[in-house]
Scaffold this motif. Structure first.
Motif, PDB file in Angstrom:
ATOM      1  N   LEU A 283       2.317   0.845 -11.155  1.00 64.54           N
ATOM      2  CA  LEU A 283       1.884   0.817  -9.970  1.00 64.54           C
ATOM      3  C   LEU A 283       2.012   2.443  -9.333  1.00 64.54           C
ATOM      4  O   LEU A 283       2.025   2.425  -8.005  1.00 64.54           O
ATOM      5  N   THR A 284       2.144   3.259 -10.369  1.00 68.15           N
ATOM      6  CA  THR A 284       2.295   4.746  -9.935  1.00 68.15           C
ATOM      7  C   THR A 284       1.394   5.267  -8.800  1.00 68.15           C
ATOM      8  O   THR A 284       1.794   6.191  -8.225  1.00 68.15           O
ATOM      9  N   ASP A 285       0.045   4.624  -8.942  1.00 69.65           N
ATOM     10  CA  ASP A 285      -0.928   5.166  -8.097  1.00 69.65           C
ATOM     11  C   ASP A 285      -1.081   4.610  -6.690  1.00 69.65           C
ATOM     12  O   ASP A 285      -1.780   5.241  -6.065  1.00 69.65           O
ATOM     13  N   GLN A 286      -0.186   3.783  -6.409  1.00 71.58           N
ATOM     14  CA  GLN A 286      -0.288   3.038  -5.272  1.00 71.58           C
ATOM     15  C   GLN A 286       0.603   3.732  -4.056  1.00 71.58           C
ATOM     16  O   GLN A 286       1.536   4.556  -4.539  1.00 71.58           O
ATOM     17  N   MET A 287       0.227   3.509  -2.837  1.00 73.92           N
ATOM     18  CA  MET A 287       0.781   4.273  -1.630  1.00 73.92           C
ATOM     19  C   MET A 287       1.928   3.247  -1.534  1.00 73.92           C
ATOM     20  O   MET A 287       1.925   2.528  -0.789  1.00 73.92           O
ATOM     21  N   ILE A 288       3.171   3.615  -2.216  1.00 73.38           N
ATOM     22  CA  ILE A 288       4.467   2.912  -1.911  1.00 73.38           C
ATOM     23  C   ILE A 288       5.590   3.844  -1.380  1.00 73.38           C
ATOM     24  O   ILE A 288       5.446   4.826  -1.825  1.00 73.38           O
ATOM     25  N   PHE A 289       6.404   3.209  -0.411  1.00 69.56           N
ATOM     26  CA  PHE A 289       7.328   4.340  -0.018  1.00 69.56           C
ATOM     27  C   PHE A 289       8.553   3.254   0.431  1.00 69.56           C
ATOM     28  O   PHE A 289       8.589   2.275   0.606  1.00 69.56           O
ATOM     29  N   THR A 290       9.810   4.092   1.009  1.00 68.05           N
ATOM     30  CA  THR A 290      10.821   3.520   1.283  1.00 68.05           C
ATOM     31  C   THR A 290      11.181   3.687   2.631  1.00 68.05           C
ATOM     32  O   THR A 290      10.628   4.655   3.270  1.00 68.05           O
ATOM     33  N   PHE A 299      18.363   4.059  -2.465  1.00 70.76           N
ATOM     34  CA  PHE A 299      17.069   3.303  -2.182  1.00 70.76           C
ATOM     35  C   PHE A 299      16.774   2.321  -3.193  1.00 70.76           C
ATOM     36  O   PHE A 299      16.161   2.646  -4.114  1.00 70.76           O
ATOM     37  N   ASP A 300      17.043   1.019  -2.726  1.00 69.98           N
ATOM     38  CA  ASP A 300      16.884   0.080  -3.770  1.00 69.98           C
ATOM     39  C   ASP A 300      15.400  -0.882  -3.453  1.00 69.98           C
ATOM     40  O   ASP A 300      15.244  -1.766  -4.209  1.00 69.98           O
ATOM     41  N   ASP A 301      14.939  -0.606  -2.301  1.00 68.96           N
ATOM     42  CA  ASP A 301      13.787  -1.236  -2.042  1.00 68.96           C
ATOM     43  C   ASP A 301      12.530  -0.381  -1.589  1.00 68.96           C
ATOM     44  O   ASP A 301      12.753   0.570  -0.925  1.00 68.96           O
ATOM     45  N   ALA A 302      11.329  -0.504  -1.910  1.00 74.88           N
ATOM     46  CA  ALA A 302      10.004  -0.047  -1.638  1.00 74.88           C
ATOM     47  C   ALA A 302       8.910  -0.942  -1.177  1.00 74.88           C
ATOM     48  O   ALA A 302       8.898  -2.044  -1.759  1.00 74.88           O
ATOM     49  N   VAL A 303       8.196  -0.613  -0.285  1.00 74.88           N
ATOM     50  CA  VAL A 303       7.025  -1.520   0.116  1.00 74.88           C
ATOM     51  C   VAL A 303       5.811  -0.790   0.135  1.00 74.88           C
ATOM     52  O   VAL A 303       5.730   0.387   0.192  1.00 74.88           O
ATOM     53  N   GLU A 475      12.977  -4.188  11.639  1.00 78.32           N
ATOM     54  CA  GLU A 475      12.406  -5.603  11.888  1.00 78.32           C
ATOM     55  C   GLU A 475      11.254  -5.443  10.625  1.00 78.32           C
ATOM     56  O   GLU A 475      11.065  -6.751  10.254  1.00 78.32           O
ATOM     57  N   ILE A 476      10.581  -4.653  10.385  1.00 79.83           N
ATOM     58  CA  ILE A 476       9.509  -4.782   9.293  1.00 79.83           C
ATOM     59  C   ILE A 476      10.204  -4.865   8.056  1.00 79.83           C
ATOM     60  O   ILE A 476      10.027  -5.914   7.240  1.00 79.83           O
ATOM     61  N   ILE A 477      11.375  -4.102   7.612  1.00 79.98           N
ATOM     62  CA  ILE A 477      11.898  -4.176   6.408  1.00 79.98           C
ATOM     63  C   ILE A 477      12.746  -5.426   6.404  1.00 79.98           C
ATOM     64  O   ILE A 477      12.703  -6.282   5.454  1.00 79.98           O
TER      65      ILE A 477
END
Length: 739
Positions: A283-290, A299-303, A475-477
């Motif tokens: 999934l390295t090409d996806q826009m994922i961030f912490t 940082f143990d979670d990204a969305v 609240e999002i996280i």
């Protein structure tokens, strides 16, 4: 039992007793006498049904009908029941039921003035035990006490310690005071009200004014103090670093990692093998961030989120710690012992070494990391349409902070730095609001109880203490992590797989009834039927939002709830309103999440596990759940003590300053006031209220004057002056400013 007659036929030896036929063949005993199904609950039931007085062991065997062949099993069960206080062993070797003898068992909670309270399970009132009746018991001991007087007005029952079942304190931290060649240690926790005597040979060279850790060698009796030996000299008591170290030693926090775990860490690498790449989804090409706090490094979670018409596809990607911390390895054993990371104002005692928590597993930007992903598809009503859990590789594109995301959503991105991600952030805001609204409608209870945030300067001084901010980014996280935890728990339930559940059982009806009476004084009503649902509680809190009584209602309701714990059982989470719930999203800092990851990965794509596998897994789950709950409680105690230390340090130079605040807790000895301008709490002692005689009304959370009828109640606004700051006891004394 009558005389036993025996005879032999070949290698078989026969015997007859009053209980039936007994035969032995090659030293293996057989009995025609049927075995009873014995357990602690069965034995207790038999004792209640068949005994009417304390009896010796042999009498109990006969009265309860226990076969001779189960003598040893029965003895062990009786011993276990006596050790936990369900049965009491009296002088002369007789066993009796505590309820029948006005006896109760529980933990002793000591008081600095030398008396204590026996804390009972459930909703039973505590038992007051005077200093003269403590019988050598110490704070945290498990004891049996005899009730000697019942209620008098609003006071508690009174009792006397008759037996100490278990000494739960082996080590103490305190201030060393030399006396000739010997010494005394004054415990830093004032609830241990007896000083510990240290013989000269056991002082380890400690000097007066130094903090030390001692091991108890001889426990106190009615006439003699505890005796100990110094095992660590921590340093001068007035050194801030020593004060912090003392708290860690007091709670026996594990600060150093053992050599085996350190050697395992050295072998770890960020490099991902070709084999691992082949079996995982890229999934390295996806826009994922912490999105994390400003000071966070683990940082143990990204969305990530994509939207198509009225469907949202949420991706929650969690660091795959289990890939590196394998079951039974030195790192796993150490993580199990720690249970959780411990966070305090200026640092952390991590569950895992920093190379793992801050580097190898931390989802830092522009680095490839192994993850366990949970994709959830929602419709525009927040309903789950589809989901999938799988192993993956991600590369976080941005490291956002909560403050940064909240600012972008509120003020936009005038410089155009985040043009690519702004539409996604807005969709995340919209989805999270939908999920949040739906959750509260379906039974989640929103306790508006702020947490403290202690801001430190670069040179280690306290800048200020404030309420921790809570904005839309939080609240999002929060909503996304709750959704992932819930989905995984539901998956495990469908597969009948044991995992460590995060449970919150329904509150006791009596406690909710008393809360209802308290709320009624402010004009709020709960339904009259016996079983109150979480939706009713949430609606009440919503009606109180923004009103003067909001704090008081939140506080009393929170106190009425049972504690959330980890468990192998799955009764659901009352306050979240979830039928199934687990912890999955923080494996870097919580052992239950790491445990859950292992189970999820083991059974990905499988429908169910075998009966043998399930039995073995259930045993492991129960053990890990119990350990994790205990370590969570310990971590909370450490974090609370460090916060208390920083509060008194911050207020030490503010004697005489005047503040407004509100009453945050009411006790028989006074009331606590939470200040408005700084997030600090202090005590107004009842002894300083000189205008009347005040009586504590526990269920009303109030002190009432008996002549002038003035009342100080939970939630009332007050004006106070800082009167005294006790660094040793970590207490702030306040005085009312009477206008």
């Amino acid at each position: 039992m009558g005389k036993k007659k025996e005879f032999s036929v070949g290698s078989i030896r026969f015997g007859f007793s009053g209980r039936g036929l007994v035969l032995r063949w090659e030293n293996i005993l057989f009995s025609a006498c049927p075995l009873m199904e014995l357990s602690e609950s069965v034995v207790l039931k038999l004792l209640h049904e068949k005994t009417n007085r304390p009896m010796k062991f042999s009498e109990l065997m006969k009265t309860l009908g226990i076969p001779e062949t189960q003598r040893r099993e029965f003895r062990h069960l009786l011993k276990d029941l006596a050790s936990e206080g369900s049965v009491v062993k009296l002088r002369g070797g007789r066993y009796g039921l505590p309820d029948e003898m006005s006896l109760v068992s529980g933990l002793l909670h000591g008081h600095p003035d030398g008396y204590g309270f026996l804390i009972r399970d459930g909703d039973e009132p505590d038992i007051y035990i005077s200093r003269q009746k403590m019988g050598g018991a110490m704070h945290q001991d498990k004891i049996v006490a005899r009730i000697e007087s019942q209620y008098r007005g609003y006071s508690r029952p009174e009792g006397r310690v008759i037996r100490i079942l278990e000494r739960r304190t082996q080590k103490l931290v305190g201030l060393f005071e030399a006396l000739n060649r010997d010494g005394w240690v004054v415990p830093s926790d004032a609830k241990y009200f007896q000083d510990v005597f240290i013989p000269g040979k056991d002082t380890l060279g400690a000097q007066s004014g130094e903090m030390v850790q001692v091991e108890i060698v001889d426990y106190p009796t009615r006439n003699h103090p505890p005796v100990g030996r110094v095992i660590h000299v921590l340093g001068p008591a007035d050194d801030p670093a020593v004060e912090l170290r003392s708290i860690f030693h007091k709670h026996e926090a594990r600060q150093e990692f053992p050599p085996k775990a350190q050697r395992q860490v050295k072998k770890l690498s960020l490099e991902i093998s070709d084999e691992e790449r082949a079996r995982r989804r890229d999934l390295t090409d996806q826009m994922i961030f912490t999105i994390d706090g400003e000071r966070a490094k683990d940082f143990d979670d990204a969305v990530t989120l994509t939207r198509e018409k009225n469907l949202y596809r949420l991706g929650v990607h969690i660091a795959d710690v289990s890939h590196y911390v394998t079951q039974g390895s030195p790192l796993d054993e150490e993580a199990f012992q720690r249970g959780t990371s411990i966070y305090y104002a200026e640092g952390v005692i991590p569950m895992l070494p920093f190379k793992l928590s801050n580097e190898v597993c931390s989802l830092r930007p522009n680095e490839e990391h192994l993850t366990l992903s949970c994709d959830i598809v929602f419709n525009d009503k927040g309903e789950v349409v589809d989901h999938e859990v799988y192993e993956s590789i991600i590369e976080s594109k941005v490291r956002f902070t909560y403050t940064q995301v909240a600012s972008l959503l509120e003020d936009g991105d005038p410089e155009g730095q985040f043009d690519e991600v702004m539409p996604m952030l807005k969709d995340m805001e919209q989805l999270s609001r939908t999920l949040r609204k739906k959750r509260f409608q379906e039974g989640s209870v929103d306790f508006n109880v702020p947490e403290a945030e202690i801001l430190m300067t670069q040179d280690g001084k306290i800048q200020t203490i404030r309420k921790a901010p809570h904005n839309i980014a939080h609240e999002i996280i929060e909503e996304f992590m709750l959704s992932a935890n819930r989905i995984v728990a539901e998956d495990m339930a469908k597969k009948n797989l044991p995992v460590i559940h995060r449970i919150h059982e329904e509150p006791d009806a009596d406690r909710i009834h008393r809360f209802g009476e308290f709320a009624a004084d402010f004009g709020y009503r709960l339904p009259s039927f016996k079983k109150v649902k979480s939706t009713h509680l949430q609606k009440l809190l919503e009606r109180a939002r923004g009103k003067p009584e909001e704090r008081a209602l939140n506080y009393v309701l929170l106190r009425s709830m049972k504690k959330a714990v980890y468990s192998e059982k799955d009764p659901g989470h009352f306050c979240l309103g979830f039928e199934h719930y687990t912890h999955f999203t923080s494996p870097i800092r919580r052992y239950p999440d790491l445990f859950t990851h292992r189970v999820v990965k083991e059974y990905l794509g499988k429908k169910k596990c075998s009966l043998k596998e399930r039995k073995q897994l259930m045993s492991q789950t129960a053990k890990a759940a119990e350990q994790s709950t205990g370590m969570e409680i310990k971590a909370m105690g450490i974090e609370r003590e460090v916060s208390d230390l920083r509060r008194v340090q911050f207020m030490a130079d503010k004697l005489g300053s005047i503040h407004t605040g509100h009453i945050s807790n009411v006790t028989s000895f006074g009331f606590f006031v939470e200040l408005n301008d700084v997030f600090v709490e202090g005590l107004v002692r009842v002894s300083t209220l000189a205008d009347d005689y005040y009586v504590f009304y526990e269920h009303e959370h109030a002190l009432k004057g008996q002549h002038k009828h003035k009342t100080y109640r939970l939630g009332d606004p007050v004006k106070v002056r800082v009167q005294r700051v006790d660094m040793a006891k970590k207490q702030i004394d306040l005085a009312l400013v009477i206008r």
